[in-house]
Design a protein around this motif. Structure first.
Motif, PDB file in Angstrom:
ATOM      1  N   ASN A 278       0.842  -1.173   0.000  1.00 26.91           N
ATOM      2  CA  ASN A 278       0.000   0.000   0.000  1.00 26.91           C
ATOM      3  C   ASN A 278       0.883   1.231   0.000  1.00 26.91           C
ATOM      4  O   ASN A 278       0.672   2.171   0.742  1.00 26.91           O
ATOM      5  N   LEU A 279       1.882   1.186  -0.943  1.00 27.03           N
ATOM      6  CA  LEU A 279       2.823   2.308  -1.062  1.00 27.03           C
ATOM      7  C   LEU A 279       2.058   3.577  -1.457  1.00 27.03           C
ATOM      8  O   LEU A 279       1.277   3.558  -2.410  1.00 27.03           O
ATOM      9  N   ASP A 280       2.282   4.647  -0.745  1.00 26.05           N
ATOM     10  CA  ASP A 280       1.620   5.931  -1.015  1.00 26.05           C
ATOM     11  C   ASP A 280       1.979   6.406  -2.428  1.00 26.05           C
ATOM     12  O   ASP A 280       3.161   6.585  -2.749  1.00 26.05           O
ATOM     13  N   SER A 281       0.957   6.621  -3.276  1.00 29.93           N
ATOM     14  CA  SER A 281       1.190   7.020  -4.686  1.00 29.93           C
ATOM     15  C   SER A 281       1.968   8.330  -4.784  1.00 29.93           C
ATOM     16  O   SER A 281       2.588   8.598  -5.818  1.00 29.93           O
ATOM     17  N   CYS A 286       8.203  11.795  -6.079  1.00 29.63           N
ATOM     18  CA  CYS A 286       9.443  12.139  -5.359  1.00 29.63           C
ATOM     19  C   CYS A 286      10.655  11.683  -6.171  1.00 29.63           C
ATOM     20  O   CYS A 286      10.524  11.046  -7.212  1.00 29.63           O
ATOM     21  N   GLU A 287      11.842  12.000  -5.654  1.00 32.34           N
ATOM     22  CA  GLU A 287      13.077  11.518  -6.280  1.00 32.34           C
ATOM     23  C   GLU A 287      13.100   9.989  -6.242  1.00 32.34           C
ATOM     24  O   GLU A 287      12.541   9.378  -5.324  1.00 32.34           O
ATOM     25  N   ARG A 288      13.800   9.392  -7.204  1.00 34.37           N
ATOM     26  CA  ARG A 288      13.812   7.930  -7.283  1.00 34.37           C
ATOM     27  C   ARG A 288      14.299   7.270  -5.989  1.00 34.37           C
ATOM     28  O   ARG A 288      13.733   6.277  -5.538  1.00 34.37           O
ATOM     29  N   GLU A 289      15.337   7.838  -5.367  1.00 30.97           N
ATOM     30  CA  GLU A 289      15.860   7.229  -4.141  1.00 30.97           C
ATOM     31  C   GLU A 289      14.855   7.299  -3.000  1.00 30.97           C
ATOM     32  O   GLU A 289      14.772   6.390  -2.166  1.00 30.97           O
ATOM     33  N   THR A 290      14.077   8.376  -2.949  1.00 33.46           N
ATOM     34  CA  THR A 290      13.031   8.516  -1.921  1.00 33.46           C
ATOM     35  C   THR A 290      11.974   7.428  -2.126  1.00 33.46           C
ATOM     36  O   THR A 290      11.533   6.760  -1.180  1.00 33.46           O
ATOM     37  N   ALA A 295       9.621   2.061  -0.683  1.00 33.81           N
ATOM     38  CA  ALA A 295       9.287   0.687  -1.099  1.00 33.81           C
ATOM     39  C   ALA A 295      10.042  -0.316  -0.229  1.00 33.81           C
ATOM     40  O   ALA A 295       9.475  -1.316   0.240  1.00 33.81           O
ATOM     41  N   ASP A 296      11.339  -0.041   0.016  1.00 33.98           N
ATOM     42  CA  ASP A 296      12.156  -0.955   0.828  1.00 33.98           C
ATOM     43  C   ASP A 296      11.580  -1.129   2.224  1.00 33.98           C
ATOM     44  O   ASP A 296      11.617  -2.217   2.799  1.00 33.98           O
ATOM     45  N   LYS A 297      11.027  -0.051   2.769  1.00 34.26           N
ATOM     46  CA  LYS A 297      10.453  -0.116   4.128  1.00 34.26           C
ATOM     47  C   LYS A 297       9.298  -1.119   4.168  1.00 34.26           C
ATOM     48  O   LYS A 297       9.187  -1.943   5.072  1.00 34.26           O
ATOM     49  N   ILE A 298       8.452  -1.058   3.138  1.00 31.42           N
ATOM     50  CA  ILE A 298       7.312  -1.987   3.063  1.00 31.42           C
ATOM     51  C   ILE A 298       7.809  -3.417   2.832  1.00 31.42           C
ATOM     52  O   ILE A 298       7.335  -4.369   3.458  1.00 31.42           O
ATOM     53  N   LEU A 299       8.792  -3.549   1.927  1.00 23.68           N
ATOM     54  CA  LEU A 299       9.300  -4.892   1.609  1.00 23.68           C
ATOM     55  C   LEU A 299       9.944  -5.529   2.835  1.00 23.68           C
ATOM     56  O   LEU A 299       9.820  -6.739   3.063  1.00 23.68           O
ATOM     57  N   GLU A 300      10.595  -4.715   3.640  1.00 19.22           N
ATOM     58  CA  GLU A 300      11.218  -5.209   4.861  1.00 19.22           C
ATOM     59  C   GLU A 300      10.131  -5.623   5.877  1.00 19.22           C
ATOM     60  O   GLU A 300      10.209  -6.684   6.497  1.00 19.22           O
ATOM     61  N   GLU A 301       9.109  -4.773   5.979  1.00 18.66           N
ATOM     62  CA  GLU A 301       8.006  -5.044   6.927  1.00 18.66           C
ATOM     63  C   GLU A 301       7.309  -6.365   6.586  1.00 18.66           C
ATOM     64  O   GLU A 301       6.908  -7.118   7.474  1.00 18.66           O
TER      65      GLU A 301
END
Ligand code: CP3
Length: 336
Positions: A278-281, A286-290, A295-301
């Motif tokens: 449910n990544l915020d659209s 934002c910048e690609r790294e942001t 995305a990484d935060k969700i994937l880790e969770e």
């Protein structure tokens, strides 16, 4: 994709996006310049081409049928147009008992949706075997809100009034939409779709007590009539926790969450359901790294959690750079 939707463990989460075909893609814009949006939906060769565009460019794990939730309204008799910068407009809104008499029967309306079976069969044929094909319908309330209001509305005053003053008329419309949606889901499955997403985008525009009494029974009938052990249903809603507590009781395999809800919190609440999102659209702007950091935060969770499908909280917005979508797909597909 299907294993994840059925709640099974997969080597990595599958990934697809709502509105993965659309205005952010130059390939889509080219065709859109030559045709109205509804023409793109009605013409199977065009719908097939547009469905496949994001798969060819970015390789998501599933293709979603290029069409719109309002084709059921159109098949019943609404005159639907999608107008640049304004969204859907229905020029003959549903307001009166005489409007009910003019709606086509579910079987007649299915006859008007023949183009969807033709397109889906072509898409399944052209789509690589390892990619899932997703079909969809709008939930009865979400479609009814456009039919009654005549377009998008963030407050649905006319729906609210109809429920308060003419509940039988509202019920008649909801029953007709539910009957048609049951037939439409079955037809999409016969035409080759692997899973169906039900879009209940506007569920939270009505107070919960009204939703439970006047809306939920129809959605429940739709879900119970179309539940299938191997061809999962995904329920998408923009809803807060109290409404999800009601929606989560339905026999769907997967819940697709808007941004802001905790995926692990929902996993604790509904341990038997697959989760999607449910990544915020807004990260897409934002910048690609942001974006990749979020995305990484969700994937880790959700690491090691069975039954998880990576997606956004809502659809891809038109200003999204195509490179951002390529980077997101790459990040999810190269997880180890
Ligand atoms: O997800 C996909 O790529 C599949 C195709 C799809 C579209 N709309 C294509 C589309 C799906 C599943 C939908 C669902 C849909 N349509 C919903 C539910 C999901 C949500 O967004 O909450 C709703 C409420 C609609 C009704 C609708 N159709 C709206 C509000 C709009 C205008 C949107 C806008 O941003 O202008 C549409 C038009 C529409 N549907 C477009 C696309 C790609 C843009 C049309 C264009 O090219 O002008």
């Amino acid at each position: 994709m299907i294993s994840a939707l059925l709640g099974q463990k997969t080597s990595r989460p599958p990934v697809w996006f709502m509105r993965q075909a659309g205005r952010y893609m130059a390939d889509y814009q080219k065709l859109r310049k030559e045709h109205s949006f509804m023409e793109l939906c009605h013409e199977p060769d065009l719908a097939t081409e547009i469905t496949l565009q994001p798969i060819r460019s970015f390789g998501m794990d599933a293709a979603i049928f290029f069409c719109d939730i309002l084709v059921t309204a159109e098949a019943l008799g609404s005159q639907v147009d999608i107008i640049e910068k304004r969204g859907p407009v229905i020029s003959n809104p549903f307001r009166l008992t005489s409007d009910m008499d003019r709606l086509l029967s579910p079987a007649e309306a299915m006859g008007k949706l023949d183009y969807t079976s033709k397109a889906l069969k072509q898409i399944r044929e052209a789509l690589p075997e390892e990619k899932a094909l997703l079909g969809f319908v709008g939930a009865p309330l979400t479609v009814a809100s456009y039919m009654v209001e005549g377009g998008s509305s963030s407050t649905v005053p006319t729906v609210f009034k109809m429920i308060a003053e003419e509940p039988t008329l509202f019920q008649g419309l909801m029953e007709r939409l539910t009957d048609l949606s049951i037939l439409y889901i079955k037809s999409q499955r016969e035409s080759g779709v692997d899973a169906i997403q039900i879009f209940e985008s506007w569920a939270s525009l009505l107070p919960l007590s009204i939703y439970r009494e006047h809306v939920f029974p129809h959605l429940k009938r739709l879900v119970e009539a179309t539940h299938h052990p191997e061809k999962p249903l995904i329920l998408f809603a923009l809803a807060q926790q109290p409404l999800w507590d009601v929606l989560g009781t339905l026999p769907v395999h997967a819940l697709s969450l808007g941004h802001g809800l905790s995926l692990t919190g929902m996993r604790d609440r509904f341990p038997g359901k697959a989760l999607q999102g449910n990544l915020d659209s807004r990260y897409l702007l934002c910048e690609r790294e942001t974006l990749l950091g979020a995305a990484d935060k969700i994937l880790e969770e959700m690491k090691d959690q069975p039954g998880y499908i990576f997606n956004l909280g809502h659809g891809i917005t038109p200003a999204t750079p195509e490179g951002h979508i390529a980077a997101l797909v790459d990040r999810v597909q190269n997880l180890n």
